[in-house]
Design a protein around this motif. Structure first.
Motif, PDB file in Angstrom:
ATOM      1  N   PHE A  73       0.977  -1.172   0.060  1.00 10.10           N
ATOM      2  CA  PHE A  73       0.131  -0.057  -0.050  1.00 10.10           C
ATOM      3  C   PHE A  73       0.848   1.333  -0.254  1.00 10.10           C
ATOM      4  CE2 PHE A  73      -2.785  -3.449   1.510  1.00 10.10           C
ATOM      5  CZ  PHE A  73      -3.825  -3.208   0.693  1.00 10.10           C
ATOM      6  N   GLU A  74       2.197   1.115   0.277  1.00 10.03           N
ATOM      7  CA  GLU A  74       2.886   2.355   0.353  1.00 10.03           C
ATOM      8  C   GLU A  74       4.278   2.449  -0.693  1.00 10.03           C
ATOM      9  OE1 GLU A  74       2.102   4.166   4.835  1.00 10.03           O
ATOM     10  OE2 GLU A  74       4.065   2.832   4.520  1.00 10.03           O
ATOM     11  N   ASN A  76       6.392  -0.120  -3.070  1.00 11.90           N
ATOM     12  CA  ASN A  76       6.458  -1.776  -3.624  1.00 11.90           C
ATOM     13  C   ASN A  76       8.110  -1.944  -3.679  1.00 11.90           C
ATOM     14  OD1 ASN A  76       4.115  -1.153  -6.025  1.00 11.90           O
ATOM     15  ND2 ASN A  76       3.701  -2.147  -4.162  1.00 11.90           N
ATOM     16  N   THR A 125     -10.051  -0.083  -0.604  1.00 19.20           N
ATOM     17  CA  THR A 125      -8.804   0.327  -1.283  1.00 19.20           C
ATOM     18  C   THR A 125      -7.956  -0.571  -1.811  1.00 19.20           C
ATOM     19  OG1 THR A 125      -9.014   2.162   0.563  1.00 19.20           O
ATOM     20  CG2 THR A 125      -6.844   1.989  -0.345  1.00 19.20           C
ATOM     21  N   GLY A 127      -4.024  -1.858  -3.248  1.00 16.50           N
ATOM     22  CA  GLY A 127      -2.470  -1.736  -3.433  1.00 16.50           C
ATOM     23  C   GLY A 127      -2.223  -2.722  -4.408  1.00 16.50           C
ATOM     24  N   ARG A 135      -3.236  -6.129  -8.395  1.00 21.11           N
ATOM     25  CA  ARG A 135      -3.873  -5.027  -7.563  1.00 21.11           C
ATOM     26  C   ARG A 135      -4.523  -6.157  -6.267  1.00 21.11           C
ATOM     27  NH1 ARG A 135      -2.360  -0.381  -7.835  1.00 21.11           N
ATOM     28  NH2 ARG A 135      -3.696   0.576  -6.357  1.00 21.11           N
TER      29      ARG A 135
END
Length: 169
Positions: A73-74, A76, A125, A127, A135
């Protein structure tokens, strides 16, 4: 073991609160399995021929937390905790690790995970999971991590019993 101070998951409530509570319950269960043991106890291979150790599980679950929350989520490209070669098995080798080192990293990664989850607008949500090339939703990540804990807490039951005979959470 001390008095069980884990907060039981709710019997009613929304999906997100339930997933969060079960994940925190399983995190607390892993910590409880390691309670009162020395570094040597935590590194002990108590169920031969398996080389799995309680400290190796803590290290592995720090890696799981990082991989499924921070990397997905932040960032990779965030490196693994215990391997610069993307070797997901490296975390299990706790032969030179200590409780202080492993738990500090695990605590830091669970704090990051909680922050990532809390900041997400919803369980929908998404990521990007680099290992899968696709995803994934926060819901899927939380369920996946919850299942990792549940499976490894079963291992921790056996490992702890092998160390000092203590059974149960």
């Amino acid at each position: 073991m001390s008095l069980d101070d884990r907060v039981p998951p709710p019997t009613t409530g929304g999906e997100r609160e339930t997933l969060r509570a079960y994940l925190d319950y399983h995190r607390a269960t892993l910590a409880r399995k390691c309670e009162g043991l020395t570094d040597d106890d935590l590194r002990r291979h108590s169920m031969p021929p398996s080389t799995l150790t309680l400290l190796g599980l803590v290290r592995h679950l720090a890696e799981v937390e990082r991989t499924w929350f921070r990397r997905v989520f932040e960032d990779n490209a965030l490196p693994l905790v215990w391997s610069d070669r993307m070797d997901f098995q490296a975390a299990y080798d706790a032969s030179t690790s200590t409780r202080a080192e492993a738990f500090a990293m695990w605590d830091a990664e669970t704090a990051h995970s909680r922050r990532v989850e809390a900041a997400a607008a919803s369980l929908d949500t998404t990521g990007f999971q680099p290992r899968w090339g696709q995803r994934v939703s926060l819901r899927m990540a939380m369920v996946h991590v919850l299942l990792e804990y549940a499976r490894h807490n079963g291992h921790a039951d056996l490992l702890r019993e092998g160390v000092d005979g203590v059974v149960g959470a």
